[in-house]
Design an enzyme around this catalytic site. Structure first.
Site, PDB file in Angstrom:
ATOM      1  N   HIS A  99       0.836  -1.210   0.000  1.00 49.56           N
ATOM      2  CA  HIS A  99       0.000   0.000   0.000  1.00 49.56           C
ATOM      3  C   HIS A  99       0.866   1.253   0.000  1.00 49.56           C
ATOM      4  O   HIS A  99       1.950   1.277   0.570  1.00 49.56           O
ATOM      5  CB  HIS A  99      -0.954   0.022   1.197  1.00 49.56           C
ATOM      6  CG  HIS A  99      -0.281  -0.104   2.529  1.00 49.56           C
ATOM      7  ND1 HIS A  99       0.154  -1.307   3.047  1.00 49.56           N
ATOM      8  CD2 HIS A  99       0.036   0.822   3.467  1.00 49.56           C
ATOM      9  CE1 HIS A  99       0.704  -1.108   4.230  1.00 49.56           C
ATOM     10  NE2 HIS A  99       0.649   0.181   4.507  1.00 49.56           N
ATOM     11  N   HIS A 101       0.747   5.248   1.120  1.00 48.61           N
ATOM     12  CA  HIS A 101       0.052   6.272   1.899  1.00 48.61           C
ATOM     13  C   HIS A 101       0.168   7.605   1.169  1.00 48.61           C
ATOM     14  O   HIS A 101       1.281   8.037   0.844  1.00 48.61           O
ATOM     15  CB  HIS A 101       0.727   6.492   3.258  1.00 48.61           C
ATOM     16  CG  HIS A 101       0.708   5.328   4.197  1.00 48.61           C
ATOM     17  ND1 HIS A 101      -0.162   5.260   5.264  1.00 48.61           N
ATOM     18  CD2 HIS A 101       1.458   4.201   4.257  1.00 48.61           C
ATOM     19  CE1 HIS A 101       0.070   4.148   5.950  1.00 48.61           C
ATOM     20  NE2 HIS A 101       1.055   3.487   5.360  1.00 48.61           N
TER      21      HIS A 101
HETATM   22  P1  5GP Z   1       1.415   0.552   7.584  1.00 47.74           P
HETATM   23  O1  5GP Z   1       1.843   0.895   8.983  1.00 47.74           O
HETATM   24  O2  5GP Z   1       1.311  -0.940   7.384  1.00 47.74           O
HETATM   25  O3  5GP Z   1       2.228   1.236   6.540  1.00 47.74           O
HETATM   26  O4  5GP Z   1      -0.011   1.178   7.434  1.00 47.74           O
HETATM   27  C1  5GP Z   1      -1.201   0.495   7.587  1.00 47.74           C
HETATM   28  C2  5GP Z   1      -2.295   1.533   7.666  1.00 47.74           C
HETATM   29  O5  5GP Z   1      -3.533   0.860   7.541  1.00 47.74           O
HETATM   30  C3  5GP Z   1      -2.323   2.286   8.992  1.00 47.74           C
HETATM   31  O6  5GP Z   1      -2.111   3.669   8.744  1.00 47.74           O
HETATM   32  C4  5GP Z   1      -3.703   1.994   9.552  1.00 47.74           C
HETATM   33  O7  5GP Z   1      -4.302   3.126  10.134  1.00 47.74           O
HETATM   34  C5  5GP Z   1      -4.472   1.511   8.342  1.00 47.74           C
HETATM   35  N1  5GP Z   1      -5.491   0.526   8.672  1.00 47.74           N
HETATM   36  C6  5GP Z   1      -5.317  -0.602   9.402  1.00 47.74           C
HETATM   37  N2  5GP Z   1      -6.475  -1.287   9.492  1.00 47.74           N
HETATM   38  C7  5GP Z   1      -7.388  -0.575   8.798  1.00 47.74           C
HETATM   39  C8  5GP Z   1      -8.784  -0.774   8.532  1.00 47.74           C
HETATM   40  O8  5GP Z   1      -9.412  -1.752   8.953  1.00 47.74           O
HETATM   41  N3  5GP Z   1      -9.402   0.167   7.770  1.00 47.74           N
HETATM   42  C9  5GP Z   1      -8.737   1.247   7.272  1.00 47.74           C
HETATM   43  N4  5GP Z   1      -9.441   2.114   6.539  1.00 47.74           N
HETATM   44  N5  5GP Z   1      -7.429   1.474   7.521  1.00 47.74           N
HETATM   45  C10 5GP Z   1      -6.770   0.570   8.262  1.00 47.74           C
END
Ligand code: 5GP
Ligand code: ZN
Length: 136
Positions: A99, A101
């Protein structure tokens, strides 16, 4: 089959606030936003991170970032954004489905970029050579 929250979001098993969808990609609001309008862009096929994502999918993801980020800026009246891809748990990756951001920024929003670790004399040569040597 991996138990993946983003796959569940794509399959509508978990609700999300979608901002974009096509045959290969999905984009939606991050549930814990850095700022309002923080969007996640994901491929519909599950890959654990950017290094395990086929190049053509990664290219498509970047094309979509170029399409969605201006919309985020307009809608949130932001003049800039941080683009992030945390890769590996040590880097803060919590969801192991590739993903990007898109995080809109605002003046005085209280967020900071990462800090700096200065090099000692000679270290930049060592480090740059070591990295250059590993590029395949
Ligand atoms: P990472 O830390 O893996 O780069 O980011 C994962 C992101 O996914 C986090 O910013 C977190 O807030 C988001 N996230 C995790 N679970 C969910 C969810 O169930 N729904 C949504 N919309 N975002 C999520
Ligand atoms: Zn997944």
């Amino acid at each position: 089959m991996v138990d993946c929250i983003f796959c569940k979001i794509i399959n509508k098993e978990v609700p999300s606030y979608k901002v974009y969808e096509d045959a290969s990609f999905y984009a939606f609001l991050d549930i814990f936003p850095v700022n309002h309008g923080h969007v996640l862009v994901i491929p519909k096929t599950h890959y654990p991170d950017i290094l395990h994502t086929p190049s053509e999918v990664a290219e498509g993801l970047m094309r979509l970032v170029q399409k969605i980020a201006p919309a985020v800026l307009k809608a949130t009246k932001s003049e800039g954004f941080n683009l992030g891809m945390n890769t590996g748990s040590v880097a803060g990756q919590a969801v192991f489905h590739t993903h990007a951001h898109i995080m809109p920024r605002f003046p005085d929003d209280g967020l900071r970029l990462w800090g700096h670790k200065p090099y000692e004399p000679g270290q930049m040569e060592t480090v740059s050579s070591a990295i250059a040597h590993e590029i395949l």
